[in-house]
Design a protein around this motif. Sequence first.
Motif: not given
Length: 128
Positions: A4-5, A93-94, A98, A10, A89-90
């Motif tokens: 994740d962010i 990150f998840e 995100a 990030d 983003i994808d």
Amino acid sequence: MKADIKNLEDITLFVDKFYGKVQYDALIGPVFAGAIQDWAPHLEQLYRFWNAALFGVPGFRGNPFAKHAPLAIEEKHFERWLILFSETIDEDFEGEIAKEAKNRAGLMAEMFLRRLRGMNGDPTKVIV
């Protein structure tokens, strides 16, 4: 599995990647090229914006709508901006933050577009 962010590092990664794509995009690249001559200060402002939006870290000051209102942007520009944003983003990150970043980007695009429509092309309207 992607992480994740979680911090400013990030945010810097996704902002840099995203606006790298934006600059070369056939639809929205020219809009940004006409408005931004020096990307470094703009990117620094965006790091602060997203750090405040996602983590509540103070430091962002500005009126993003006022900066975007004079630009020749329409719904198709917002749609492309959101596609590029979500893709970026994808890629790396998840997770909940995100998802929240993509949600906030969508809300911001919706609000900007609604306000631009409300101006009805009237350049004398005050932007606050």
